[in-house]
Design a protein around this motif. Structure first.
Motif, PDB file in Angstrom:
ATOM      1  N   LEU A   1      62.964 -23.079 -33.016  1.00 33.68           N
ATOM      2  CA  LEU A   1      63.925 -24.141 -33.322  1.00 33.68           C
ATOM      3  C   LEU A   1      65.292 -23.546 -33.619  1.00 33.68           C
ATOM      4  CD1 LEU A   1      64.675 -27.083 -34.137  1.00 33.68           C
ATOM      5  CD2 LEU A   1      63.830 -26.528 -36.420  1.00 33.68           C
TER       6      LEU A   1
ATOM      7  N   SER B   1      70.006 -26.495 -30.142  1.00 32.93           N
ATOM      8  CA  SER B   1      69.372 -27.710 -30.608  1.00 32.93           C
ATOM      9  C   SER B   1      69.789 -28.891 -29.748  1.00 32.93           C
ATOM     10  CB  SER B   1      69.745 -27.958 -32.068  1.00 32.93           C
ATOM     11  OG  SER B   1      69.288 -29.212 -32.497  1.00 32.93           O
TER      12      SER B   1
ATOM     13  N   THR C   1      64.806 -33.489 -35.106  1.00 31.99           N
ATOM     14  CA  THR C   1      64.043 -32.429 -35.754  1.00 31.99           C
ATOM     15  C   THR C   1      64.968 -31.562 -36.592  1.00 31.99           C
ATOM     16  OG1 THR C   1      62.468 -32.385 -33.921  1.00 31.99           O
ATOM     17  CG2 THR C   1      62.461 -30.503 -35.413  1.00 31.99           C
TER      18      THR C   1
ATOM     19  N   ARG D   1      59.097 -28.297 -40.760  1.00 30.37           N
ATOM     20  CA  ARG D   1      59.870 -29.145 -39.860  1.00 30.37           C
ATOM     21  C   ARG D   1      59.887 -30.568 -40.392  1.00 30.37           C
ATOM     22  NH1 ARG D   1      59.781 -27.838 -33.615  1.00 30.37           N
ATOM     23  NH2 ARG D   1      59.752 -25.583 -33.663  1.00 30.37           N
TER      24      ARG D   1
ATOM     25  N   VAL E   1      69.697 -28.078 -38.469  1.00 29.52           N
ATOM     26  CA  VAL E   1      69.143 -27.875 -37.130  1.00 29.52           C
ATOM     27  C   VAL E   1      68.996 -26.392 -36.836  1.00 29.52           C
ATOM     28  CG1 VAL E   1      70.049 -30.023 -36.191  1.00 29.52           C
ATOM     29  CG2 VAL E   1      71.459 -27.965 -36.118  1.00 29.52           C
ATOM     30  N   GLY E   2      69.397 -25.522 -37.761  1.00 29.22           N
ATOM     31  CA  GLY E   2      69.319 -24.082 -37.559  1.00 29.22           C
ATOM     32  C   GLY E   2      70.698 -23.464 -37.574  1.00 29.22           C
TER      33      GLY E   2
ATOM     34  N   ASP F   1      73.262 -23.596 -34.648  1.00 31.07           N
ATOM     35  CA  ASP F   1      73.937 -24.846 -34.313  1.00 31.07           C
ATOM     36  C   ASP F   1      74.617 -25.464 -35.517  1.00 31.07           C
ATOM     37  OD1 ASP F   1      73.426 -25.622 -31.397  1.00 31.07           O
ATOM     38  OD2 ASP F   1      71.462 -24.989 -32.088  1.00 31.07           O
TER      39      ASP F   1
END
Length: 640
Positions: free
Chosen positions: A139, A144, A182, A209, A260-261, A264
């Motif tokens: 992820l 994303s 997500t 998640r 989103v990580g 991103d």
């Protein structure tokens, strides 16, 4: 442990009371009818002193166990499972009742469950029979389906209870049509409420998640509000961060906020952090206001410049600031290290000036240094450096360490690396920037000493033979030889590139890279294209041999005499490298310097003069990352 809170004054009073009781018992006791009372006073003071000392020792062992536990988590995060198991066993030796260490050791000893590739591609499901989720790094590592365009947070820290409550407000923009959103959020945090565009939304929270049933069309935006709290009541978070009365630090690795990580997350940030009175909360950006209540204080931090992550620290800090230039340098240190604040701020200002001259202007209005407990090193988040308390306890200021963390303001923050090999654009660039500063201060000798240390550390890290190419490393899977490959070999590759380009073009390359990609994302191919542009010729051969395959230069050589002529023959072991190698030959006929072009498996050099060769020095300027060349009697018939 309560006895750890005893100050030096309390200890002095306790010792004084014990000594006074002993003196009264010895001097006044025999001449007084109150001898039993004096003796009882002495025994009580002695018992209290022994109890406090025993408690202090127990607390010291608990502190050491916590440090080992944190180091074990850090080794686990980097994939060094053997070292992680060893650290957890040390914890249990110091504290046999440590529940977290026992669970971690059991998890490290248990073989992982196998997940097939087909399972990894299945959609995430919740409820009975939940399958193992794909690694969360997938992820984080892949682009994303939605990006964050704005982020606001309200955080209530409760250090004594080892917990927090938070409300995160994200603005997301879909990059494609979505059936669901997500986000990443560690399962240790319980979601209490979730709304999308003002309405309650259904969600599942499994395997770190957070999956939200909220369809989005490509290009559409959604306002997601997540209210959550930490369930656990232990100081250490699974990612190795800390919420404790001694101090608080939170980094993206603990997944303590929905996102989103990191790859991103590139958005403005507003964050309000509420802490007990006497504590200070530090975050990225600038402090816009402070609200003081009867028992708590709220610090409001804001950054209009895009942030790559959310880091914060909190503790009982002594504040200091310097503003001799356009950048305000702040220090948030514990009272016992507050006197070192001016030296750290002055060193930071000098390093910032050097980097600004080399790489372009610093992109932010301030840079803060915050001291954090237990953590084994440093962490250079945007406008905020988290430095371990151990660095402040050293007698001398650790300049290379500080310079590395400051360099991340350019490499890793202002430029956001992406893709496989992203760590090279962040950690290797920061490591070599630190070496450039050491060269600036200490001259050529400091540079050569630093390069020698890089080579030694790389070779020490590559012991198992499992070395990935730099361009194939995953910054979210930092196991095995990652540190040796990215930090040490990666920094050396930049020095080799400097040797190929020349001093002025190399300086122009780094500055242009920072200016062109500042505030944007970049990958290895972006840097490679720019390097070729600056050089004026293709450099694919250079990046292929240093980034796209493992290893370093290995040579063996022989010196033979034929028809009265001395001949130096070199043979490369493994896949040959290409480049110019400088050689200094010393002998009875004197010293001579030569440049030999390497391209194939072997190369030869006719040596001038007819005397005996006493020594050969390969690469005196250390442009090559190489193992020590091996001298052999003969390499066979490789020439005329």
């Amino acid at each position: 442990m309560a006895t750890m809170a005893l100050s030096s004054t309390h200890w002095a009073l306790l010792v004084a009371a014990t000594v006074a009781g002993a003196v009264l018992a010895a001097v006044l006791g025999p001449r007084s009818q109150r001898r039993p009372v004096v003796a009882l006073l002495f025994l009580c003071c002695l018992a209290l002193f022994l109890w406090a000392q025993a408690g202090y020792r127990r607390a010291a062992r608990a502190e050491l166990a916590t440090r080992h536990f944190h180091a074990g988590l850090d080794q686990k995060r980097h994939g060094n499972l053997q070292e992680a198991r060893r650290a957890m066993r040390e914890v249990l030796t110091l504290d046999p009742d440590h529940p977290q260490a026992r669970r971690e050791l059991a998890a490290l000893t248990r073989p992982p469950a196998a997940v097939t590739e087909r399972q990894a591609r299945l959609p995430l499901q919740a409820g009975k029979g939940v399958r193992p989720a794909p690694p969360l790094t997938r992820l984080f590592h892949q682009p994303s389906a939605a990006g964050i365009t704005d982020y606001a947070m309200e955080v209530h820290l409760m250090p004594a209870a080892h917990t927090l409550r938070a409300r995160a407000t994200l603005t997301l923009q879909a990059r494609q049509n979505l059936r669901e959103i997500t986000l990443a959020l560690h399962r240790e945090f319980d979601v209490e409420a979730l709304r999308v565009n003002g309405r309650p939304a259904r969600y599942t929270h499994t395997h770190d998640r957070l999956t939200i049933a909220a369809p989005m069309r490509r290009g559409a935006t959604a306002r997601v509000v997540v209210r959550y709290a930490r369930r656990a009541r232990t100081p250490l978070l699974p990612g190795g961060d800390l919420i404790d009365a001694r101090g608080v630090y939170l980094r993206p690795e603990s997944r303590w906020y929905p996102s989103v990580g990191e790859l991103d997350f590139h958005a403005p940030l507003r964050i309000a952090v509420r802490v007990p009175r006497g504590h200070t909360a530090v975050c990225a950006g600038r402090l816009t206001r402070k609200e003081v209540g009867p028992r708590e204080v709220t610090f409001h931090w804001e950054s209009a410049a895009p942030m790559q992550m959310i880091c914060l620290a909190a503790g009982r800090y002594a504040y200091g600031a310097s503003a001799r230039g356009p950048v305000v340098v702040e220090s948030f240190l514990t009272p016992r290290h507050a006197a070192k604040g001016p030296a750290y701020r002055a060193a930071t200002e000098r390093i910032l000036r050097f980097y600004a001259e080399r790489f372009g202007a610093y992109a932010y209005p301030k840079l803060a240094i915050a001291e954090i407990p237990i953590f084994p090193g440093g962490y250079g988040s945007t406008t905020l450096l988290l430095l371990t308390e151990q660095s402040f306890a050293q007698p001398e200021l650790p300049v290379p360490f500080l310079a590395h963390e400051i360099a991340h303001q350019w490499w890793g923050n202002h430029i956001a690396p992406r893709g496989l090999g992203a760590g090279w654009l962040s950690e290797a660039f920061a490591e070599y920037s630190s070496l450039l500063y050491q060269e600036h201060v200490g001259g050529r000798a400091a540079l050569l000493a630093g390069l020698k240390e890089l080579s030694q550390r790389y070779q020490a890290a590559i012991t198992s033979g499992m070395e990935p190419p730099i361009a194939e490393t995953d910054p979210y899977q930092q196991g095995g030889s990652y540190e040796g490959v990215i930090y040490y070999k990666g920094a050396y590759v930049l020095h080799s590139l400097r040797g190929v380009l020349g001093e002025a073009p190399f300086r122009r390359l780094l500055r242009t890279f920072a200016e062109r990609y500042g505030g944007r994302r970049a990958d290895i191919t972006d840097f490679e294209r720019l390097a070729a542009e600056v050089h004026g010729r293709p450099l694919r051969w250079f990046f292929d041999q240093w980034l796209r395959r493992p290893g370093a230069l290995r040579l063996k050589y022989a010196v033979v005499t034929r028809n009265g002529q001395r001949l130096l023959t070199l043979q490369q072991e493994g896949t040959p490298y290409t480049g110019n190698l400088e050689i200094v030959v010393a002998g009875t006929a004197g010293r001579s310097r030569h440049t030999l072009h390497l391209e194939g498996p072997t190369a030869q050099l006719r040596l001038p003069g007819r005397g005996e060769v006493t020594s050969i020095e390969f690469d005196p300027e250390r442009w090559w990352l190489k193992y020590a060349p091996r001298r052999v009697e003969s390499l066979g018939d490789t020439g005329p």
